[in-house]
Write a protein that holds these residues in place. Sequence first.
Motif, PDB file in Angstrom:
ATOM      1  N   SER A  55       0.807  -1.220   0.000  1.00 56.08           N
ATOM      2  CA  SER A  55       0.000   0.000   0.000  1.00 56.08           C
ATOM      3  C   SER A  55       0.842   1.272   0.000  1.00 56.08           C
ATOM      4  CB  SER A  55      -0.937   0.012   1.212  1.00 56.08           C
ATOM      5  OG  SER A  55      -0.203  -0.092   2.420  1.00 56.08           O
ATOM      6  N   ILE A  56       2.017   1.223   0.615  1.00 49.94           N
ATOM      7  CA  ILE A  56       2.865   2.419   0.666  1.00 49.94           C
ATOM      8  C   ILE A  56       3.294   2.806  -0.742  1.00 49.94           C
ATOM      9  CG2 ILE A  56       5.031   3.358   1.591  1.00 49.94           C
ATOM     10  CD1 ILE A  56       4.597   1.441   4.004  1.00 49.94           C
ATOM     11  N   SER A  63       3.928   8.652 -11.349  1.00 53.27           N
ATOM     12  CA  SER A  63       4.198   9.309 -12.634  1.00 53.27           C
ATOM     13  C   SER A  63       4.002  10.817 -12.526  1.00 53.27           C
ATOM     14  CB  SER A  63       3.317   8.730 -13.746  1.00 53.27           C
ATOM     15  OG  SER A  63       1.954   8.882 -13.436  1.00 53.27           O
ATOM     16  N   ASP A  64       3.001  11.242 -11.757  1.00 47.20           N
ATOM     17  CA  ASP A  64       2.801  12.674 -11.529  1.00 47.20           C
ATOM     18  C   ASP A  64       3.898  13.248 -10.645  1.00 47.20           C
ATOM     19  OD1 ASP A  64       0.568  12.992 -13.073  1.00 47.20           O
ATOM     20  OD2 ASP A  64      -0.861  12.831 -11.426  1.00 47.20           O
ATOM     21  N   LEU A  65       4.289  12.481  -9.626  1.00 50.26           N
ATOM     22  CA  LEU A  65       5.293  12.961  -8.676  1.00 50.26           C
ATOM     23  C   LEU A  65       6.613  13.260  -9.381  1.00 50.26           C
ATOM     24  CD1 LEU A  65       5.740  13.438  -5.588  1.00 50.26           C
ATOM     25  CD2 LEU A  65       6.587  11.097  -5.479  1.00 50.26           C
ATOM     26  N   PHE A  66       6.996  12.387 -10.305  1.00 54.02           N
ATOM     27  CA  PHE A  66       8.260  12.558 -11.018  1.00 54.02           C
ATOM     28  C   PHE A  66       8.085  13.157 -12.412  1.00 54.02           C
ATOM     29  CE2 PHE A  66       9.480   9.431  -7.821  1.00 54.02           C
ATOM     30  CZ  PHE A  66      10.739   9.888  -7.440  1.00 54.02           C
ATOM     31  N   TYR A 198       5.356  13.145   8.274  1.00 55.76           N
ATOM     32  CA  TYR A 198       5.224  12.372   7.057  1.00 55.76           C
ATOM     33  C   TYR A 198       4.073  11.376   7.081  1.00 55.76           C
ATOM     34  CZ  TYR A 198      10.060  14.025   6.781  1.00 55.76           C
ATOM     35  OH  TYR A 198      11.197  14.809   6.780  1.00 55.76           O
ATOM     36  N   THR A 199       3.396  11.199   8.224  1.00 57.11           N
ATOM     37  CA  THR A 199       2.318  10.213   8.310  1.00 57.11           C
ATOM     38  C   THR A 199       1.153  10.771   9.105  1.00 57.11           C
ATOM     39  OG1 THR A 199       1.786   7.912   8.888  1.00 57.11           O
ATOM     40  CG2 THR A 199       3.199   9.107  10.424  1.00 57.11           C
ATOM     41  N   ASN A 200      -0.042  10.259   8.824  1.00 59.38           N
ATOM     42  CA  ASN A 200      -1.209  10.607   9.640  1.00 59.38           C
ATOM     43  C   ASN A 200      -1.899   9.362  10.178  1.00 59.38           C
ATOM     44  OD1 ASN A 200      -2.312   9.666   7.273  1.00 59.38           O
ATOM     45  ND2 ASN A 200      -3.706  11.391   6.951  1.00 59.38           N
ATOM     46  N   ASP A 201      -1.236   8.190  10.031  1.00 61.23           N
ATOM     47  CA  ASP A 201      -1.812   6.969  10.608  1.00 61.23           C
ATOM     48  C   ASP A 201      -0.747   6.038  11.202  1.00 61.23           C
ATOM     49  OD1 ASP A 201      -0.605   5.732   8.421  1.00 61.23           O
ATOM     50  OD2 ASP A 201      -2.484   5.251   7.401  1.00 61.23           O
ATOM     51  N   GLY A 207       1.753  13.431   1.729  1.00 63.18           N
ATOM     52  CA  GLY A 207       2.491  14.003   0.606  1.00 63.18           C
ATOM     53  C   GLY A 207       3.917  14.383   0.958  1.00 63.18           C
ATOM     54  N   ALA A 208       4.120  14.923   2.159  1.00 66.54           N
ATOM     55  CA  ALA A 208       5.468  15.340   2.564  1.00 66.54           C
ATOM     56  C   ALA A 208       6.426  14.161   2.610  1.00 66.54           C
ATOM     57  CB  ALA A 208       5.403  16.021   3.932  1.00 66.54           C
ATOM     58  N   GLY A 209       5.933  12.992   3.003  1.00 68.45           N
ATOM     59  CA  GLY A 209       6.772  11.801   3.030  1.00 68.45           C
ATOM     60  C   GLY A 209       7.194  11.372   1.641  1.00 68.45           C
ATOM     61  N   TYR A 210       6.267  11.446   0.693  1.00 71.94           N
ATOM     62  CA  TYR A 210       6.614  11.080  -0.679  1.00 71.94           C
ATOM     63  C   TYR A 210       7.588  12.079  -1.300  1.00 71.94           C
ATOM     64  CZ  TYR A 210       3.202   7.342  -0.554  1.00 71.94           C
ATOM     65  OH  TYR A 210       2.534   6.186  -0.238  1.00 71.94           O
ATOM     66  N   LEU A 211       7.530  13.335  -0.870  1.00 69.96           N
ATOM     67  CA  LEU A 211       8.503  14.311  -1.363  1.00 69.96           C
ATOM     68  C   LEU A 211       9.899  13.990  -0.855  1.00 69.96           C
ATOM     69  CD1 LEU A 211       6.563  17.706  -1.138  1.00 69.96           C
ATOM     70  CD2 LEU A 211       7.134  16.374  -3.188  1.00 69.96           C
TER      71      LEU A 211
END
Length: 223
Positions: A55-56, A63-66, A198-201, A207-211
């Motif tokens: 899931s992570i 594709s959008d992130l990069f 970086y997490t809410n659970d 989003g900050a974690g993926y950045l």
Amino acid sequence: MLPRFLLAAGLFLLPVAAAAQYDSTYGSSYYRQKVTQFNAIPDKENGEIIFLGDSITDIAEWSDLFKNCLIKNRGISGDKTDGILNRLTEVTTRKPSRIFLMIGINDIADQVPDSVIVANYGRIMDRIRRETPATRLIVQSILPTNDSFTEFARHQHKTEHIRFVNTAIEKMALQRQYTYVNLYDAMCDSEGKLSSDYTNDGLHLKGAGYLVWKQLLQRKKLL
């Protein structure tokens, strides 16, 4: 008995999860839905880049992130190392230029022994080498968790197992001349937990974690 590569690396000295009872099943309805969807995509683009995991990985808009349409998401929520092995042919048949792999936290949550997880990682790496030898594999560490959150209680308090698996797969990746990326340390707060920035659970990333993930891969010139 531990696999030979663990004994050779001296990793048998580290703590290993109890092997009495564990759940290695992975075939949920969602898993089957996603696998049939992946298998229904026949076209293969030259230079594909595949993010492979649970899931992570599944959650991210890679594709959008990069800003790269060649990046394909092969994450499935709830997946485990056995699940990756079961569906790996779809990935290797595509002959991607790179595979970014992260898997194992669900195995750990379901008390799959560390030695079994590591052995499965070895099988994944060896199959990729055998089935698509030109593909560059980037093995990414399992992330820390944060027990301040209660939503995913089964995944918490497993730090020793996460660290054991990460140590083992780093050695295995380097032995096979694959790349290892330590995302674990990059995501930790001062207490060694997955940072609440970086997490809410306590398990998955905002989003900050993926950045942070993106920036680390870019700094290493992997994407």
